[in-house]
Scaffold this motif. Sequence first.
Motif, PDB file in Angstrom:
ATOM      1  N   ARG A   1       9.050   7.801  -1.170  1.00 39.65           N
ATOM      2  CA  ARG A   1       9.223   9.124  -1.793  1.00 39.65           C
ATOM      3  C   ARG A   1      10.701   9.480  -1.865  1.00 39.65           C
ATOM      4  N   GLU A   2      11.462   9.128  -0.821  1.00 38.67           N
ATOM      5  CA  GLU A   2      12.901   9.417  -0.808  1.00 38.67           C
ATOM      6  C   GLU A   2      13.617   8.622  -1.904  1.00 38.67           C
TER       7      GLU A   2
ATOM      8  N   HIS B   1       6.795   6.955 -19.563  1.00 35.56           N
ATOM      9  CA  HIS B   1       6.895   7.797 -20.756  1.00 35.56           C
ATOM     10  C   HIS B   1       7.084   9.274 -20.388  1.00 35.56           C
ATOM     11  N   ARG B   2       7.436   9.497 -19.151  1.00 36.97           N
ATOM     12  CA  ARG B   2       7.681  10.840 -18.626  1.00 36.97           C
ATOM     13  C   ARG B   2       6.460  11.756 -18.787  1.00 36.97           C
ATOM     14  N   GLU B   3       5.312  11.154 -18.497  1.00 34.87           N
ATOM     15  CA  GLU B   3       4.060  11.903 -18.401  1.00 34.87           C
ATOM     16  C   GLU B   3       3.618  11.791 -16.950  1.00 34.87           C
ATOM     17  N   TRP B   4       3.446  12.916 -16.295  1.00 37.12           N
ATOM     18  CA  TRP B   4       3.303  12.915 -14.839  1.00 37.12           C
ATOM     19  C   TRP B   4       1.903  13.349 -14.423  1.00 37.12           C
ATOM     20  N   ASN B   5       1.131  12.427 -13.884  1.00 38.74           N
ATOM     21  CA  ASN B   5      -0.232  12.732 -13.450  1.00 38.74           C
ATOM     22  C   ASN B   5      -0.265  13.136 -11.975  1.00 38.74           C
ATOM     23  N   THR B   6       0.646  14.007 -11.612  1.00 42.20           N
ATOM     24  CA  THR B   6       0.686  14.567 -10.262  1.00 42.20           C
ATOM     25  C   THR B   6       0.012  15.940 -10.282  1.00 42.20           C
TER      26      THR B   6
ATOM     27  N   GLU C   1       0.828  -1.209   0.000  1.00 41.84           N
ATOM     28  CA  GLU C   1       0.000   0.000   0.000  1.00 41.84           C
ATOM     29  C   GLU C   1       0.860   1.256   0.000  1.00 41.84           C
ATOM     30  N   ALA C   2       1.946   1.228   0.760  1.00 41.58           N
ATOM     31  CA  ALA C   2       2.828   2.395   0.821  1.00 41.58           C
ATOM     32  C   ALA C   2       3.427   2.711  -0.543  1.00 41.58           C
ATOM     33  N   SER C   3       3.726   1.674  -1.326  1.00 39.58           N
ATOM     34  CA  SER C   3       4.280   1.905  -2.664  1.00 39.58           C
ATOM     35  C   SER C   3       3.282   2.642  -3.534  1.00 39.58           C
ATOM     36  N   GLY C   4       2.033   2.191  -3.516  1.00 38.75           N
ATOM     37  CA  GLY C   4       1.019   2.857  -4.319  1.00 38.75           C
ATOM     38  C   GLY C   4       0.808   4.298  -3.911  1.00 38.75           C
ATOM     39  N   VAL C   5       0.712   4.542  -2.598  1.00 38.29           N
ATOM     40  CA  VAL C   5       0.490   5.909  -2.104  1.00 38.29           C
ATOM     41  C   VAL C   5       1.653   6.813  -2.484  1.00 38.29           C
ATOM     42  N   ALA C   6       2.879   6.381  -2.201  1.00 40.92           N
ATOM     43  CA  ALA C   6       4.050   7.234  -2.437  1.00 40.92           C
ATOM     44  C   ALA C   6       4.289   7.474  -3.918  1.00 40.92           C
ATOM     45  N   LEU C   7       4.154   6.432  -4.737  1.00 40.07           N
ATOM     46  CA  LEU C   7       4.422   6.598  -6.171  1.00 40.07           C
ATOM     47  C   LEU C   7       3.371   7.478  -6.838  1.00 40.07           C
TER      48      LEU C   7
ATOM     49  N   GLN D   1       2.016   9.984  -5.441  1.00 40.63           N
ATOM     50  CA  GLN D   1       2.413  11.341  -5.072  1.00 40.63           C
ATOM     51  C   GLN D   1       3.640  11.802  -5.858  1.00 40.63           C
ATOM     52  N   SER D   2       4.574  10.899  -6.088  1.00 40.02           N
ATOM     53  CA  SER D   2       5.852  11.269  -6.697  1.00 40.02           C
ATOM     54  C   SER D   2       5.820  11.278  -8.217  1.00 40.02           C
ATOM     55  N   ILE D   3       5.191  10.251  -8.812  1.00 36.83           N
ATOM     56  CA  ILE D   3       5.238  10.138 -10.278  1.00 36.83           C
ATOM     57  C   ILE D   3       3.858  10.066 -10.915  1.00 36.83           C
ATOM     58  N   GLY D   4       2.798  10.033 -10.099  1.00 36.62           N
ATOM     59  CA  GLY D   4       1.451  10.100 -10.648  1.00 36.62           C
ATOM     60  C   GLY D   4       0.826   8.766 -10.984  1.00 36.62           C
ATOM     61  N   VAL D   5       1.505   7.657 -10.725  1.00 32.73           N
ATOM     62  CA  VAL D   5       0.938   6.324 -10.945  1.00 32.73           C
ATOM     63  C   VAL D   5       1.500   5.401  -9.880  1.00 32.73           C
ATOM     64  N   GLY D   6       0.648   4.559  -9.303  1.00 29.83           N
ATOM     65  CA  GLY D   6       1.048   3.758  -8.158  1.00 29.83           C
ATOM     66  C   GLY D   6       1.671   2.428  -8.509  1.00 29.83           C
ATOM     67  N   LYS D   7       2.381   2.359  -9.613  1.00 29.37           N
ATOM     68  CA  LYS D   7       3.010   1.121 -10.063  1.00 29.37           C
ATOM     69  C   LYS D   7       4.456   1.395 -10.457  1.00 29.37           C
ATOM     70  N   GLY D   8       5.217   0.316 -10.595  1.00 35.37           N
ATOM     71  CA  GLY D   8       6.588   0.436 -11.058  1.00 35.37           C
ATOM     72  C   GLY D   8       6.653   0.846 -12.521  1.00 35.37           C
ATOM     73  N   THR D   9       7.812   1.358 -12.922  1.00 38.20           N
ATOM     74  CA  THR D   9       7.955   1.926 -14.266  1.00 38.20           C
ATOM     75  C   THR D   9       8.801   1.066 -15.201  1.00 38.20           C
ATOM     76  N   VAL D  10       9.272  -0.098 -14.745  1.00 40.91           N
ATOM     77  CA  VAL D  10      10.207  -0.869 -15.565  1.00 40.91           C
ATOM     78  C   VAL D  10       9.530  -2.077 -16.205  1.00 40.91           C
ATOM     79  N   LEU D  11      10.149  -2.556 -17.258  1.00 39.17           N
ATOM     80  CA  LEU D  11       9.818  -3.830 -17.871  1.00 39.17           C
ATOM     81  C   LEU D  11      10.940  -4.820 -17.573  1.00 39.17           C
ATOM     82  N   LEU D  12      10.675  -6.093 -17.822  1.00 43.11           N
ATOM     83  CA  LEU D  12      11.671  -7.103 -17.513  1.00 43.11           C
ATOM     84  C   LEU D  12      12.963  -6.881 -18.299  1.00 43.11           C
ATOM     85  N   GLU D  13      12.835  -6.442 -19.550  1.00 46.75           N
ATOM     86  CA  GLU D  13      14.044  -6.255 -20.357  1.00 46.75           C
ATOM     87  C   GLU D  13      14.907  -5.102 -19.861  1.00 46.75           C
TER      88      GLU D  13
END
Length: 764
Positions: A381-382, A614-619, A185-191, A193-205
């Motif tokens: 967030r840090e 994609h560097r689009e920020w929904n904050t 839950e903390a990951s979703g809340v913090a992300l 706030q920080s990047i506008g989406v509560g998920k990670g930004t990477v792919l496996l590759e």
Amino acid sequence: MDTGFIGKKSSAAGGWGALKSCGKRLMQSGSPLSGARTMLKANQPDGFDCPGCAWGDPEHGSSFEFCENGVKAVAWEATGKRATPDFFAENTVSDLRRLSDYELELNGRLTHPMRYDAQTDRYLAVSWDEAFSEIGSILKGLDSPNRAEFYTSGRASNEAAFLYQLFVRAYGTNNFPDCSNMCHEASGVALRQSIGVGKGTVLLEDFEKADAIFVIGQNPGTNHPRMLGDLRRAAMRGARVVVFNPIRERGLERFSDPQDKLEMLRGGATDIASDYLQPQLGGDMAAVRGMAKVVLAAEDAAIAAGLPPVLDHAFIAEHCAGFDDYRKAVEATSWAEIEDQSGLLRVDIERAAEIYMKAERVICTWAMGVTQHLHSVATIREISNFMFLRGNIGKPGAGLCPVRGHSNVQGDRTVGINEKPPAAFLDALEKEFGFAMPRADGHNVLAAIGAMLDGSAHAFIGLGGNFARATPDSAIVEKALRRLKLTVHVATKPNHSHLMPGEISYILPCLGRTEMDLDAAGGSQLVSVEDSMSMVHGSAGINRPASPYLLSEVAIVAGIAAATVGSEKVDWIGLAGNYNRIRDHIAATIPGFENYNERLRKPRGFHLRNTAAHREWNTPARKASFLAGPLPVETVHQRAKKNDNLFALQTFRSHDQYNTTVYGLDDRYRGVYGERQVVFVHPDDLKAVGADAGDRVDVVGEHDDGIERIAQDFRLVPYDIPRGSIAGYYPELNVVVPIGSAGAESDTPTSKSIMVSFRKREAA
């Protein structure tokens, strides 16, 4: 002194030990050949998605990717053992409560819907129609929909979760306590706030391209072993893997890949961590703040010397807000604070920061070692702030990667399991289905427990999971469940939550992930899940159901829904007969699922677009947001070290378990065998309390609410862990985790920040 339970630790994760362990679990399943054949279809385009964890699958759809967790999960589910009505006739609920979690689930798969009979203290078989009718009647009879709590486990499919949330909202409440409330839950809340989406930004590759990978508060070797293959390949090509973990974990040190024939034959292994730092419990934020302090000092030195800048000024200028305030906060944090709170030396933090600065592409990955503290949201967030400094978001080989546990915990939230649903989602549901949705926030896990305790909750429906054993304050939660009017558990095997019945209680047996799920015409149904990389995969079971009386989770939800709210507005039974129709509704209401049915049937499924990648920020600032703040005033370890008799405890898994499911009693990576009631302690702390390895103690909770919490009869195990910090397994130690201690902004139980003391037991 008895130290016979302590043995040799594995020299490396994986390897022959993993193969032996898998063979042992397959043999214990009662159907080893069936289990082995089933594994060949795990994570295949025409097979089922492995229920073992949420780590991503290779895009190219490789042949079977070996994973010890996956073998254990499949053997556990595909067992030949059965918990039939005869089993319940032979055992009272009171008798079954005496069994351990391991012993209880060894009895095998549930075969019939069961209803608790208080007079005989036994579960008795009933028909599905009887079960649905009574459950629906009780729910309809409550004076408010908010009297009911609807729990979800992350093993539920997207289709089951979507139908579940639709039913509950048609019923009239947003009470969705969910397993994610207790983990990320903390990951979703913090992300968000920080990047506008509560998920990670990477792919496996991206792991194939990263120059450095920072692994914080995470133990892949036990929790998601397939990740070790990606870390191994990264290490072999020269990427630096920097680990921050209080415990020395074998999987983060060395890994022998069972798929590498040459390495197996030679008995070799690959070093994983290039640098291994052991902060104190709760010290991760201070450690990351220290690295940021080094980076900013290096930037100043480079500018003064006329050298190229260290920071990515273009990224910060174009994409970030709040940098100046963040810099001030970092500069205001002294090295004395950082060292004391992190438990690390400045020189070690500087070494890690140097690796970060020399890397063009950095991934930062974390799990519950970060998310289960009072200040977890601030820590994440840090981490985001730190990654912004050199533009490590939205480029190949770089990004933020929270790694989930349950195979579909991320997908459940995506398709609507949320006690605080976004207005846009509710608007879309209303447009699609033509009836009003409840708008008031509902209950998360801790709020649901509170409602049970104060009497305002009267019913509990659990879609999978083992609520009573997963939650904190075990003794209190047991009392809370048993005072309810109705408890319903959808499950594949008996577990301890079933043994805490309300006035009326049902166990409803469902199909497992590996089993065929037939539609109304007799064809095979396909379900879907979302992994930690936002990849949506199809999953089709291949085994015959363990019993002809089993229903799918979707069919069970549909049956309860039809009996509770009727079928005038939603054709529940029709949707259960054809999951394509459910996916059409998801596509019409949730962005990213367009052409769901068509895209799901492509090999490896499809990716849900991540705007931050994609560097689009929904904050609110429409930019990636540096969020400044001070370090915590005091962590649990800083409080504990003021008293020689107090310790900071974290709970975690053994290597032979998955969440609350215990596969066996060995933890070969930590050298513990045939025992689960153990506490890992620094050798000098053992001496300080006058104890020896193998001594038995009670672990006493020291939360300041006047409630006595005691975990009885635990062995002390000397281990490489910072002084003042200790560790042990859940669910056995959940009894000392207080429900009154929760993360700021996340409301997650602080299972990695528990103040305890030891009380010696008299020798028998």
